[in-house]
Structure formats: structure tokens, C-alpha cells
Design an enzyme around this catalytic site. Sequence first.
Site, PDB file in Angstrom:
ATOM      1  N   ARG A  19       0.901  -1.012  -0.084  1.00 26.65           N
ATOM      2  CA  ARG A  19       0.136   0.075  -0.115  1.00 26.65           C
ATOM      3  C   ARG A  19       0.770   1.468   0.110  1.00 26.65           C
ATOM      4  O   ARG A  19       0.368   2.553   0.536  1.00 26.65           O
ATOM      5  CB  ARG A  19      -0.958   0.028   1.321  1.00 26.65           C
ATOM      6  CG  ARG A  19      -2.095  -1.216   1.208  1.00 26.65           C
ATOM      7  CD  ARG A  19      -3.307  -0.503   1.861  1.00 26.65           C
ATOM      8  NE  ARG A  19      -4.218  -1.551   1.957  1.00 26.65           N
ATOM      9  CZ  ARG A  19      -4.258  -2.779   3.050  1.00 26.65           C
ATOM     10  NH1 ARG A  19      -3.416  -2.611   3.854  1.00 26.65           N
ATOM     11  NH2 ARG A  19      -5.212  -3.435   2.796  1.00 26.65           N
ATOM     12  N   LYS A  27       3.640  11.209 -11.162  1.00 25.84           N
ATOM     13  CA  LYS A  27       2.562  10.574 -11.994  1.00 25.84           C
ATOM     14  C   LYS A  27       3.573   9.221 -12.204  1.00 25.84           C
ATOM     15  O   LYS A  27       4.511   9.313 -12.666  1.00 25.84           O
ATOM     16  CB  LYS A  27       2.156  11.442 -13.223  1.00 25.84           C
ATOM     17  CG  LYS A  27       1.365  12.289 -13.387  1.00 25.84           C
ATOM     18  CD  LYS A  27       1.049  13.068 -14.760  1.00 25.84           C
ATOM     19  CE  LYS A  27       0.098  14.127 -14.509  1.00 25.84           C
ATOM     20  NZ  LYS A  27      -0.265  14.699 -15.929  1.00 25.84           N
ATOM     21  N   GLU A  83      10.933  18.635 -24.146  1.00 29.27           N
ATOM     22  CA  GLU A  83      10.048  18.887 -23.157  1.00 29.27           C
ATOM     23  C   GLU A  83      10.715  19.979 -22.460  1.00 29.27           C
ATOM     24  O   GLU A  83      10.066  20.910 -21.887  1.00 29.27           O
ATOM     25  CB  GLU A  83      10.279  17.856 -22.239  1.00 29.27           C
ATOM     26  CG  GLU A  83       9.537  16.320 -22.632  1.00 29.27           C
ATOM     27  CD  GLU A  83       7.807  16.366 -22.427  1.00 29.27           C
ATOM     28  OE1 GLU A  83       7.352  17.348 -22.179  1.00 29.27           O
ATOM     29  OE2 GLU A  83       7.513  15.370 -22.905  1.00 29.27           O
ATOM     30  N   LYS A 121       8.618  23.176 -13.173  1.00 23.70           N
ATOM     31  CA  LYS A 121       7.522  21.825 -13.011  1.00 23.70           C
ATOM     32  C   LYS A 121       7.160  21.913 -11.518  1.00 23.70           C
ATOM     33  O   LYS A 121       6.174  21.612 -11.222  1.00 23.70           O
ATOM     34  CB  LYS A 121       8.158  20.529 -13.526  1.00 23.70           C
ATOM     35  CG  LYS A 121       7.310  19.412 -13.077  1.00 23.70           C
ATOM     36  CD  LYS A 121       7.183  18.277 -14.442  1.00 23.70           C
ATOM     37  CE  LYS A 121       6.009  17.184 -13.802  1.00 23.70           C
ATOM     38  NZ  LYS A 121       6.036  16.062 -14.683  1.00 23.70           N
ATOM     39  N   GLU A 123      -3.452  17.694 -10.808  1.00 22.60           N
ATOM     40  CA  GLU A 123      -3.842  17.982 -12.073  1.00 22.60           C
ATOM     41  C   GLU A 123      -5.362  18.475 -12.323  1.00 22.60           C
ATOM     42  O   GLU A 123      -6.211  18.019 -13.222  1.00 22.60           O
ATOM     43  CB  GLU A 123      -3.603  17.228 -13.157  1.00 22.60           C
ATOM     44  CG  GLU A 123      -3.314  17.681 -14.644  1.00 22.60           C
ATOM     45  CD  GLU A 123      -2.990  16.954 -15.580  1.00 22.60           C
ATOM     46  OE1 GLU A 123      -1.630  16.520 -15.624  1.00 22.60           O
ATOM     47  OE2 GLU A 123      -3.565  16.597 -16.445  1.00 22.60           O
ATOM     48  N   ARG A 183      -1.914  22.508 -13.654  1.00 26.78           N
ATOM     49  CA  ARG A 183      -0.772  21.261 -14.181  1.00 26.78           C
ATOM     50  C   ARG A 183      -1.034  20.944 -15.390  1.00 26.78           C
ATOM     51  O   ARG A 183      -0.153  20.683 -16.313  1.00 26.78           O
ATOM     52  CB  ARG A 183      -0.872  20.174 -13.053  1.00 26.78           C
ATOM     53  CG  ARG A 183       0.273  19.240 -13.288  1.00 26.78           C
ATOM     54  CD  ARG A 183       0.428  18.197 -12.181  1.00 26.78           C
ATOM     55  NE  ARG A 183       1.443  17.238 -12.914  1.00 26.78           N
ATOM     56  CZ  ARG A 183       1.877  16.276 -12.073  1.00 26.78           C
ATOM     57  NH1 ARG A 183       1.755  16.143 -10.732  1.00 26.78           N
ATOM     58  NH2 ARG A 183       2.711  15.426 -12.528  1.00 26.78           N
ATOM     59  N   ASN A 230       0.876  19.836 -20.296  1.00 26.54           N
ATOM     60  CA  ASN A 230       0.516  18.564 -21.441  1.00 26.54           C
ATOM     61  C   ASN A 230       0.322  19.425 -22.972  1.00 26.54           C
ATOM     62  O   ASN A 230       0.073  18.857 -23.755  1.00 26.54           O
ATOM     63  CB  ASN A 230      -0.781  18.104 -21.312  1.00 26.54           C
ATOM     64  CG  ASN A 230      -0.720  17.360 -19.973  1.00 26.54           C
ATOM     65  OD1 ASN A 230      -0.067  16.681 -19.992  1.00 26.54           O
ATOM     66  ND2 ASN A 230      -2.160  17.159 -19.201  1.00 26.54           N
ATOM     67  N   HIS A 263       0.725  17.649 -25.893  1.00 28.72           N
ATOM     68  CA  HIS A 263       0.762  16.113 -25.758  1.00 28.72           C
ATOM     69  C   HIS A 263      -0.671  15.500 -26.143  1.00 28.72           C
ATOM     70  O   HIS A 263      -0.604  14.330 -26.414  1.00 28.72           O
ATOM     71  CB  HIS A 263       0.778  15.801 -24.062  1.00 28.72           C
ATOM     72  CG  HIS A 263       2.261  15.855 -23.583  1.00 28.72           C
ATOM     73  ND1 HIS A 263       2.833  17.175 -23.883  1.00 28.72           N
ATOM     74  CD2 HIS A 263       2.763  14.790 -23.035  1.00 28.72           C
ATOM     75  CE1 HIS A 263       3.979  16.924 -22.978  1.00 28.72           C
ATOM     76  NE2 HIS A 263       4.329  15.537 -22.729  1.00 28.72           N
ATOM     77  N   HIS A 295       0.347  12.360 -28.159  1.00 30.13           N
ATOM     78  CA  HIS A 295       0.155  10.999 -27.569  1.00 30.13           C
ATOM     79  C   HIS A 295      -0.596  10.047 -28.954  1.00 30.13           C
ATOM     80  O   HIS A 295      -0.468   9.123 -28.978  1.00 30.13           O
ATOM     81  CB  HIS A 295      -0.696  11.028 -26.443  1.00 30.13           C
ATOM     82  CG  HIS A 295      -0.151  11.329 -25.097  1.00 30.13           C
ATOM     83  ND1 HIS A 295      -0.583  11.236 -23.838  1.00 30.13           N
ATOM     84  CD2 HIS A 295       1.167  11.095 -24.939  1.00 30.13           C
ATOM     85  CE1 HIS A 295       0.069  11.701 -23.015  1.00 30.13           C
ATOM     86  NE2 HIS A 295       1.328  11.489 -23.527  1.00 30.13           N
ATOM     87  N   HIS A 327       8.896   9.427 -27.543  1.00 36.44           N
ATOM     88  CA  HIS A 327       7.958  10.177 -26.827  1.00 36.44           C
ATOM     89  C   HIS A 327       8.282  11.738 -27.060  1.00 36.44           C
ATOM     90  O   HIS A 327       7.184  12.408 -27.501  1.00 36.44           O
ATOM     91  CB  HIS A 327       7.877   9.859 -25.484  1.00 36.44           C
ATOM     92  CG  HIS A 327       6.948  10.884 -24.672  1.00 36.44           C
ATOM     93  ND1 HIS A 327       5.491  10.936 -24.631  1.00 36.44           N
ATOM     94  CD2 HIS A 327       7.272  11.944 -23.778  1.00 36.44           C
ATOM     95  CE1 HIS A 327       5.217  11.854 -24.015  1.00 36.44           C
ATOM     96  NE2 HIS A 327       6.182  12.507 -23.630  1.00 36.44           N
TER      97      HIS A 327
HETATM   98  N1  GLY Z   1       3.959  15.367 -17.647  1.00 32.97           N
HETATM   99  C1  GLY Z   1       2.974  16.104 -17.467  1.00 32.97           C
HETATM  100  C2  GLY Z   1       2.988  15.956 -15.807  1.00 32.97           C
HETATM  101  O1  GLY Z   1       3.610  15.625 -15.054  1.00 32.97           O
HETATM  102  O2  GLY Z   1       1.851  16.702 -15.447  1.00 32.97           O
END
Ligand code: GLY
Length: 380
Positions: A133, A155, A197, A238, A248, A252, A256, A259, A263, A277
Amino acid sequence: MSSGTIVEAHPAHEIVRVDLGTRSYDIIIGTHLIEAAGRLIAELRPGAAAFVVTDSNVAESHFPMLERSLAAAGICAAKTVVRAGEASKNFATLERVVDAILAARIERNDLVIALGGGVIGDLAGFAAAIARRGIDVVQIPTTLLAQVDSAIGGKTGINTKHGKNLVGAFHQPCLVLADTQVLDTLPQREFRAGYAEVAKYGLLGDAAFFAWLESNWHELFSGGAARTRAIATSCRMKADFVSRDERERGERALLNLGHTFGHALEAATGFSDRLLHGEAIAIGLALAFRLSVALELCDRKDADRVAAHLAAVGLPTRLADVAGGLPDTDALLQHMAQDKKVRRGALVFVLARGIGKAFMAPDVAPEQVRAVLDAERRRT
Ligand code: GLY
């Protein structure tokens, strides 16, 4: 989890704090950090054992140094090695990693160490989030992309047949060590992909940083102070977004930028080496600015400047740059509809009113996107 600052500042190191109350942590950026990892981790979590997750490439290049460093600090460490590549971000590999963590009797007060690029950070981070957990994770990113983006912000996750990163958890690391020296051995193509990035941070919110990159990208690619500065600036931006909007729910999502297109292109090329990527993000950034121009939000010369800079560093910026071709526009739109950046059927884009002026556009009509993609295909 520790919320203290744990490193003695070294003049050549930059330290960026991710401010999340009791879950705050440091990102340390500089050289010789893998060598110092054992000492830093022992200071952060005295007496903890560690379990290292790495991939078949990094196991040869950087794991031996980390192993020596952990041993010298008296940290008992086991490891598991997964096959390098995006294909490892799946349920079967996740199960193997969790099983290895449990078999090594790693306890909740111990640590998982993710040593590798974005795939390892996401996979090991997710395994750490769910094993017992939740076990704390130290991220030691070994690619530019992971150092400026994926290792920061919590993330974690894996891909499924429905799309990329659709199963995962927010699980903040307790420490990030971005050793800039390891980037010297990164293949140029991967370094360039990670650079997309870095450029993204300037494009979304810091026009002066983008202008600095336009003038200094050669130095950044060569290493040294410019590289450290660019990574630290990216991490700082960031970290600020993550501190203000960890889950997010709002701003946040500006991270993206590029993206939604990116994606879809990755999905259309099967998440393969045909398009890394960061390369997909480079095309996505150029397209996001072109869409902004088509919607009369942004001056064409800004969109041209974005594409010109990305192309100057050797990144793809057009659909025609994708080796092996792409499926038709309908298929690309379908990939976008499956992405997480969809709200009640409408496509959610990050658009721009100019360089450094990104904003959320929650209701872009698919027809407008189709028109931009079709126009792109007609370009020679
Ligand atoms: N890669 C975008 C984020 O971490 O929010």
C-alpha cells in the site's frame, strides 16, 4: 516521509524544492550524484533497505556505480532488471516488479529506487505506490526527458491496450537525483527527444527561457553549466505547477502542451522506436501552435519560430517527418478521443496566445483539429 532538506549544498549542484507540505522533496541536479546517492539516501532514511528497479541497458552502464555507492553507505540493496523499452510498461512486468519487491522483503519504511528513464520511473513508481500500500520511492532519472519531466511530480503508471498511462497512481518521490553527467552517454536521438520537453517549458510559460534556449542550445547539448541551468529551470517550473496543483485539477494540465497531438502520434506508431515520446511531443508542440494560429489566437510568426527552433536542433515538426507514414486523420482523431485529455467528448487542448502564453482550451471542436491535420498533410 521526510520533509527536510537533506543535502549539503554543493556549489555545482542546483536544488529545487517541490513544496507539498509534509510530502515535500528535493530535486538535486548536478554531476556525480549517482556516486553520492548512497550517502544522500542514508541521510534521508537512516537504516532503510533499498530495492533498485532498472532496465537492461542501465543495469550495465550506471547500476554498478549505484551499487557501490549504496554499499559504501551501508545500504542493503536488491535489484530487478526489466527489459529496456516502452513495452515493459504493462501489467505483466508490473506484477513481476511488485513480486520481486515483496520477495526481497522490502518493508514500508524501506525504499524503492527507480534507476532509469521514463519507463522505469513510471513502472517502479507505480510498483512502489501499490506494494504494501505504498513504499517511498527515490527517482534517479538517467535520461533528459525523465530528469526534466517524468521523474518529478508523482505521476506513475503503465500502458494498456486502450492507451498510454491509463492505469496508474499519483505517488510523489521522496528524493530525485538528476545526475547530469549520465546524459553524456545518452544516444543523441534520445537527448534531442528529451530536449522537446525542455523547450516546452519555455513555450508554455517563459518566453525569456525559450529565447535563451534558441541562443544556447548548442552549449546545453555539450553539457556543463548551460545543461545544468536548463534542467534546473525546467524542474523549477514543473515543481511550481506540481506544488500548486498536484492532482492536475487545473493549471498542471498546461504541462500537457503538445501532448494531445503527441500521444495520438505515439499511439498511431505503436509506441515504437519509429517515434520516441519526445519526438512526438516536438510535432505536437508545432501542431498546437499551428492550431492556435488557425483559431486566430496566435501570430503565425510565433508558430513559425517554434517549428524553426525544434527543427534546428534536429527534431521532427511535421506529420511527414514520421518514418513509415501515419494512418488517416480519422484514426488520429480517434486516438485523441481515447487520450485522458478528453472531457465529455470534447477535445481538451493546451493552446497558446504566443510563445510563453499557453492556456487551457477545453472545448476544441474535432472539425477544427481535422482541418489543421488535413492542411498539414497537404503541406509539401
Ligand atoms: N508530464 C506532465 C505532468 O507531469 O503533469
